[in-house]
Write a protein that holds these residues in place. Structure first.
Motif, PDB file in Angstrom:
ATOM      1  N   ASN A  94       0.850  -1.184   0.000  1.00  0.00           N
ATOM      2  CA  ASN A  94       0.000   0.000   0.000  1.00  0.00           C
ATOM      3  C   ASN A  94       0.892   1.242   0.000  1.00  0.00           C
ATOM      4  O   ASN A  94       1.749   1.382   0.876  1.00  0.00           O
ATOM      5  CB  ASN A  94      -0.883  -0.032   1.244  1.00  0.00           C
ATOM      6  N   PRO A  95       0.712   2.160  -0.952  1.00  0.00           N
ATOM      7  CA  PRO A  95       1.556   3.374  -0.959  1.00  0.00           C
ATOM      8  C   PRO A  95       1.398   4.208   0.301  1.00  0.00           C
ATOM      9  O   PRO A  95       2.321   4.932   0.691  1.00  0.00           O
ATOM     10  CB  PRO A  95       1.081   4.123  -2.208  1.00  0.00           C
ATOM     11  N   PHE A  96       0.240   4.128   0.967  1.00  0.00           N
ATOM     12  CA  PHE A  96       0.057   4.890   2.199  1.00  0.00           C
ATOM     13  C   PHE A  96       0.917   4.325   3.321  1.00  0.00           C
ATOM     14  O   PHE A  96       1.367   5.063   4.199  1.00  0.00           O
ATOM     15  CB  PHE A  96      -1.423   4.909   2.598  1.00  0.00           C
ATOM     16  N   ASP A  97       1.157   2.995   3.318  1.00  0.00           N
ATOM     17  CA  ASP A  97       2.079   2.420   4.295  1.00  0.00           C
ATOM     18  C   ASP A  97       3.479   2.975   4.091  1.00  0.00           C
ATOM     19  O   ASP A  97       4.193   3.278   5.052  1.00  0.00           O
ATOM     20  CB  ASP A  97       2.097   0.894   4.166  1.00  0.00           C
ATOM     21  N   GLU A  98       3.876   3.091   2.832  1.00  0.00           N
ATOM     22  CA  GLU A  98       5.202   3.635   2.534  1.00  0.00           C
ATOM     23  C   GLU A  98       5.300   5.091   2.973  1.00  0.00           C
ATOM     24  O   GLU A  98       6.342   5.535   3.483  1.00  0.00           O
ATOM     25  CB  GLU A  98       5.491   3.503   1.040  1.00  0.00           C
ATOM     26  N   MET A  99       4.218   5.860   2.764  1.00  0.00           N
ATOM     27  CA  MET A  99       4.224   7.259   3.202  1.00  0.00           C
ATOM     28  C   MET A  99       4.474   7.362   4.706  1.00  0.00           C
ATOM     29  O   MET A  99       5.267   8.186   5.172  1.00  0.00           O
ATOM     30  CB  MET A  99       2.887   7.922   2.875  1.00  0.00           C
ATOM     31  N   LEU A 100       3.802   6.523   5.484  1.00  0.00           N
ATOM     32  CA  LEU A 100       3.959   6.568   6.930  1.00  0.00           C
ATOM     33  C   LEU A 100       5.355   6.128   7.354  1.00  0.00           C
ATOM     34  O   LEU A 100       5.967   6.743   8.229  1.00  0.00           O
ATOM     35  CB  LEU A 100       2.900   5.683   7.593  1.00  0.00           C
ATOM     36  N   ASP A 101       5.842   5.058   6.737  1.00  0.00           N
ATOM     37  CA  ASP A 101       7.161   4.542   7.112  1.00  0.00           C
ATOM     38  C   ASP A 101       8.274   5.523   6.766  1.00  0.00           C
ATOM     39  O   ASP A 101       9.297   5.596   7.461  1.00  0.00           O
ATOM     40  CB  ASP A 101       7.420   3.197   6.423  1.00  0.00           C
ATOM     41  N   ASP A 102       8.095   6.287   5.679  1.00  0.00           N
ATOM     42  CA  ASP A 102       9.140   7.220   5.237  1.00  0.00           C
ATOM     43  C   ASP A 102       9.128   8.533   6.007  1.00  0.00           C
ATOM     44  O   ASP A 102      10.065   9.330   5.874  1.00  0.00           O
ATOM     45  CB  ASP A 102       8.986   7.518   3.739  1.00  0.00           C
ATOM     46  N   ASP A 103       8.088   8.772   6.791  1.00  0.00           N
ATOM     47  CA  ASP A 103       7.966  10.011   7.551  1.00  0.00           C
ATOM     48  C   ASP A 103       8.301   9.732   9.009  1.00  0.00           C
ATOM     49  O   ASP A 103       7.622   8.948   9.670  1.00  0.00           O
ATOM     50  CB  ASP A 103       6.546  10.568   7.423  1.00  0.00           C
ATOM     51  N   SER A 104       9.354  10.359   9.514  1.00  0.00           N
ATOM     52  CA  SER A 104       9.815  10.073  10.876  1.00  0.00           C
ATOM     53  C   SER A 104       8.753  10.395  11.922  1.00  0.00           C
ATOM     54  O   SER A 104       8.750   9.815  13.012  1.00  0.00           O
ATOM     55  CB  SER A 104      11.093  10.860  11.177  1.00  0.00           C
ATOM     56  N   ARG A 105       7.819  11.296  11.608  1.00  0.00           N
ATOM     57  CA  ARG A 105       6.782  11.647  12.580  1.00  0.00           C
ATOM     58  C   ARG A 105       5.797  10.509  12.787  1.00  0.00           C
ATOM     59  O   ARG A 105       5.211  10.371  13.878  1.00  0.00           O
ATOM     60  CB  ARG A 105       6.017  12.886  12.099  1.00  0.00           C
ATOM     61  N   PHE A 106       5.585   9.682  11.736  1.00  0.00           N
ATOM     62  CA  PHE A 106       4.528   8.681  11.768  1.00  0.00           C
ATOM     63  C   PHE A 106       5.044   7.264  11.547  1.00  0.00           C
ATOM     64  O   PHE A 106       4.281   6.378  11.181  1.00  0.00           O
ATOM     65  CB  PHE A 106       3.490   9.003  10.684  1.00  0.00           C
ATOM     66  N   SER A 107       6.318   7.023  11.770  1.00  0.00           N
ATOM     67  CA  SER A 107       6.879   5.707  11.477  1.00  0.00           C
ATOM     68  C   SER A 107       6.586   4.676  12.563  1.00  0.00           C
ATOM     69  O   SER A 107       6.755   3.472  12.338  1.00  0.00           O
ATOM     70  CB  SER A 107       8.388   5.817  11.270  1.00  0.00           C
ATOM     71  N   ALA A 108       6.146   5.104  13.750  1.00  0.00           N
ATOM     72  CA  ALA A 108       5.832   4.165  14.830  1.00  0.00           C
ATOM     73  C   ALA A 108       4.614   3.327  14.444  1.00  0.00           C
ATOM     74  O   ALA A 108       3.710   3.794  13.735  1.00  0.00           O
ATOM     75  CB  ALA A 108       5.570   4.922  16.125  1.00  0.00           C
ATOM     76  N   PRO A 109       4.532   2.073  14.896  1.00  0.00           N
ATOM     77  CA  PRO A 109       3.414   1.181  14.510  1.00  0.00           C
ATOM     78  C   PRO A 109       2.039   1.740  14.871  1.00  0.00           C
ATOM     79  O   PRO A 109       1.044   1.441  14.186  1.00  0.00           O
ATOM     80  CB  PRO A 109       3.711  -0.099  15.296  1.00  0.00           C
ATOM     81  N   GLU A 110       1.958   2.540  15.955  1.00  0.00           N
ATOM     82  CA  GLU A 110       0.647   3.055  16.382  1.00  0.00           C
ATOM     83  C   GLU A 110      -0.029   3.878  15.292  1.00  0.00           C
ATOM     84  O   GLU A 110      -1.278   3.925  15.224  1.00  0.00           O
ATOM     85  CB  GLU A 110       0.796   3.913  17.636  1.00  0.00           C
ATOM     86  N   TRP A 111       0.747   4.525  14.443  1.00  0.00           N
ATOM     87  CA  TRP A 111       0.162   5.398  13.422  1.00  0.00           C
ATOM     88  C   TRP A 111      -0.476   4.611  12.281  1.00  0.00           C
ATOM     89  O   TRP A 111      -1.176   5.207  11.457  1.00  0.00           O
ATOM     90  CB  TRP A 111       1.225   6.335  12.863  1.00  0.00           C
ATOM     91  N   HIS A 112      -0.280   3.321  12.211  1.00  0.00           N
ATOM     92  CA  HIS A 112      -0.876   2.526  11.143  1.00  0.00           C
ATOM     93  C   HIS A 112      -2.310   2.106  11.484  1.00  0.00           C
ATOM     94  O   HIS A 112      -3.003   1.516  10.641  1.00  0.00           O
ATOM     95  CB  HIS A 112      -0.032   1.275  10.874  1.00  0.00           C
ATOM     96  N   ASN A 113      -2.759   2.383  12.709  1.00  0.00           N
ATOM     97  CA  ASN A 113      -4.092   1.962  13.143  1.00  0.00           C
ATOM     98  C   ASN A 113      -5.094   3.098  13.037  1.00  0.00           C
ATOM     99  O   ASN A 113      -4.749   4.266  13.124  1.00  0.00           O
ATOM    100  CB  ASN A 113      -4.036   1.463  14.600  1.00  0.00           C
ATOM    101  N   TRP A 114      -6.337   2.744  12.853  1.00  0.00           N
ATOM    102  CA  TRP A 114      -7.437   3.708  12.832  1.00  0.00           C
ATOM    103  C   TRP A 114      -7.662   4.228  14.251  1.00  0.00           C
ATOM    104  O   TRP A 114      -7.559   3.472  15.202  1.00  0.00           O
ATOM    105  CB  TRP A 114      -8.698   3.019  12.299  1.00  0.00           C
ATOM    106  N   PRO A 115      -7.984   5.526  14.439  1.00  0.00           N
ATOM    107  CA  PRO A 115      -8.171   6.583  13.422  1.00  0.00           C
ATOM    108  C   PRO A 115      -6.906   7.401  13.153  1.00  0.00           C
ATOM    109  O   PRO A 115      -6.933   8.334  12.371  1.00  0.00           O
ATOM    110  CB  PRO A 115      -9.234   7.461  14.060  1.00  0.00           C
ATOM    111  N   TRP A 116      -5.811   7.052  13.849  1.00  0.00           N
ATOM    112  CA  TRP A 116      -4.595   7.864  13.731  1.00  0.00           C
ATOM    113  C   TRP A 116      -4.034   7.829  12.309  1.00  0.00           C
ATOM    114  O   TRP A 116      -3.474   8.816  11.829  1.00  0.00           O
ATOM    115  CB  TRP A 116      -3.546   7.373  14.725  1.00  0.00           C
TER     116      TRP A 116
END
Length: 617
Positions: free
Chosen positions: A108-130
């Motif tokens: 999923n390209p959105f997973d890559e966006m989160l992983d590449d951004d140091s602000r949102f790379s923690a696993p918690e940010w992959h869950n709804w609603p965050w």
């Protein structure tokens, strides 16, 4: 004549005294003084950012957008497309996840966006609603990157609109706020709210320190100048109104015949190059058998408002160079870091063109007093200043000039705030999130303490620097005047080493690289990973360090930066050993008995007196 009038160089907007009647001149000066007072108040309201500059950029963008129906349609279509993809990703995140099938689509390209951004790379940010909040912020930033760049806009306006829009999106990032940050909420839950209590205490202490009040929480930091920092042994061998020159004690019985003189930036304290013993550049150079000197700039006060660029070159670079050359009778390796590199290049060009001479100058044997010139993260061509260019235009410089004229200097906090603003995501918001929301306090380290030890800049010098270099690019164009005489970098035939860093927000490496086409001598260029400070202070043994290095002889045909990068071999580790070897190759190869500096009680030992001068503003 008032100080306001004398601070402004030719080309500024302050009216000069002319042949009109005396009453008209008085009226013009009164009007200029009132304008300056208004601009000073405006600077306080806007934290030093010129609203005129920002309004001009917004008008440029808005008019081009209003007159471009095709671009409006394209941007609207892009917004709808990205919005639909974001909605689909949110739907998948909130609905129960089915067992993935072998034919399921790729990552999923959105997973890559989160992983590449140091602000949102923690696993918690992959869950709804965050996840929805984080991806919305990233998608909006990507859309604004397109929307802020319209055909026909001024490059400066385009850069400003993208930069300031990104700053607003960074401010609105869900990672900055408690109720939208899952990491902060979980930490608060697990600690019974203690993380928030600690965070509030840190925030309160920071506010108190900004107001000049003592912190309520104890600070056990034991590091300081002379206490773990700036510890390399040496003596102050020269002091004038502007500098202290420190010579370090040798650690080898013999040294290279040619001494080394380092000119740091006056924007910073010199000990960035003499931090802790394990990462001190000067200590390492001494251990390699070099006689090392460094300039420690005096921290100016209101009485230094009229110190100019000529003073810094003459009484700083050339005074130190003259002292060393006349004492040792050897050519000197001149090294400049950041703005100190610009000063060093000006001095080298003035010496090469005959516009400056040392006390040992011999008209019958006019050999250069320089063995080499090293420019570390230093610009001499300012046409592509990167993010620094966002903060520099005519309106912004005028506001700064009026602000400085009221005090005689630019405060260290104002200078530090400018650098933080350029990289606010990492230097401001991420740090505040870590401290205030997570309650995590970094143990003070050498770089953090040095970064907080800010310095002032004299009003006239800073104005001349911004206008002569950033606005007019006089040094690269051959228009720069040193003590009234034009100088040219083309006169420099001394071997040059230029060092750029990949993540530099102050001196972009492609801008530093332009020294290749400005000097007449051979140029070696090194590109090291890291930023403006970490890329230079990159001691041997430090993990994950590498650099590219390639030599260009004087007759080398032009290579673009990208061509150079494609051809330059990559080396693992620190670039310091390659530099030390290069210094040896530019010298005579002779060894002499180690030069031990004599202790003068009137001057004192390293780190000297000037480095200890701090102000509360």
């Amino acid at each position: 004549m008032s100080r306001n009038e004398t601070l402004y160089p030719p080309g500024s907007t302050v009216p000069a005294v002319d042949r009109r009647g005396a009453s008209e001149n008085v009226a013009a000066r009164s009007a200029a003084a009132l304008d300056a007072q208004a601009m000073t108040q405006m600077a306080h309201w806007t934290s030093g950012v010129s609203p005129i500059s920002l309004a001009l950029a917004w008008t440029d963008w808005a008019l081009h957008l209003a007159s471009s129906p095709g671009s409006q349609a394209r941007l609207a279509r892009r917004a709808v497309e990205q919005g639909m993809r974001w909605t689909q990703d949110c739907t998948k995140a909130v609905l129960p996840v089915a067992t993935p099938q072998p034919s399921a689509p790729a990552d999923n390209p959105f997973d890559e966006m989160l992983d590449d951004d140091s602000r949102f790379s923690a696993p918690e940010w992959h869950n709804w609603p965050w996840r929805a909040l984080a991806t919305a912020n990233i998608v909006n930033e990507k859309w604004w990157q397109e929307a802020s760049s319209l055909r026909g806009m001024q490059d400066h306006s385009r850069h400003q609109m993208h930069f300031y829009g990104r700053q607003l999106l960074d401010l609105a990032s869900p990672s900055n706020w408690l109720w939208s940050n899952p990491q902060a909420l979980q930490a608060a839950w697990r600690s019974g709210g203690q993380t928030l209590v600690r965070g509030m205490g840190m925030a309160l202490d920071e506010w108190r320190q900004q107001k000049g009040l003592p912190a309520l929480r104890s600070n056990d930091a034991k590091l300081g100048v002379g206490r773990g920092l700036a510890m390399t042994e040496g003596e102050v061998v020269l002091r004038n109104n502007l500098i202290e020159l420190i010579q370090y004690r040798p650690s080898t019985p013999e040294v290279q015949a040619e001494p080394v003189l380092i000119i740091p930036s006056c924007i910073m304290k010199y000990y960035i190059l003499d931090l802790s013993p394990h990462n001190s550049m000067v200590r390492w150079l001494v251990a390699q058998g070099h006689t090392v000197h460094i300039v420690s700039w005096r921290n100016p006060d209101e009485n230094d408002a009229l110190l100019g660029m000529d003073d810094y070159v003459r009484d700083g670079v050339l005074a130190a160079l003259d002292f060393i050359h006349s004492r040792d009778h050897e050519a000197v390796h001149l090294v400049g870091y950041c703005l100190g590199g610009t000063f060093a290049a000006i001095a080298a060009a003035a010496l090469a063109g005959g516009d400056a001479v040392l006390s040992t100058h011999d008209a019958q044997n006019p050999e250069s007093p320089l063995a080499s010139l090293s420019l570390l993260a230093a610009e001499v061509d300012y046409t592509e200043p990167g993010d620094m260019g966002v903060l520099i235009d005519e309106a912004q410089v005028r506001l700064l000039e009026d602000l400085m004229a009221s005090k005689g200097f630019l405060t260290g906090k104002q200078m530090a705030a400018s650098f933080q603003f350029l990289n606010s995501r990492d230097l401001v918001w991420s740090n505040q999130t870590k401290r205030w929301l997570l309650g995590e306090q970094d143990l003070p380290n050498d770089l953090m303490l040095w970064n907080a030890d800010v310095t002032r800049l004299p009003a006239l010098m800073h104005s001349q620097y911004l206008r002569g270099c950033y606005l007019n690019n006089d040094l690269a164009e051959g228009r720069y005047l040193y003590e009234g005489h034009p100088i040219s970098l083309r006169d420099i035939r001394t071997p040059v080493l230029a060092v750029g860093t990949v993540k530099d927000h102050v001196a972009r490496w492609r801008s530093v690289y332009k020294v290749h086409r400005l000097v007449s001598g051979e140029v070696s260029f090194a590109l090291t990973n890291g930023g403006h400070n970490a890329g230079i202070v990159s001691e041997p043994g430090r993990p994950r360090r590498h650099y590219h290095w390639l030599h260009s002889p004087a007759h080398q045909t032009w290579r673009t930066p990208d061509e150079w990068l494609a051809q330059a071999p990559r080396f693992e580790g620190s670039w310091w050993p390659a530099w030390s070897q290069w210094l040896g190759e530019q010298g005579s190869g002779r060894k002499v008995a180690a030069r031990t500096p004599l202790h003068d009680p009137a001057l004192g030992a390293a780190p000297g007196q000037y480095v200890r001068v701090c102000y509360g503003d």
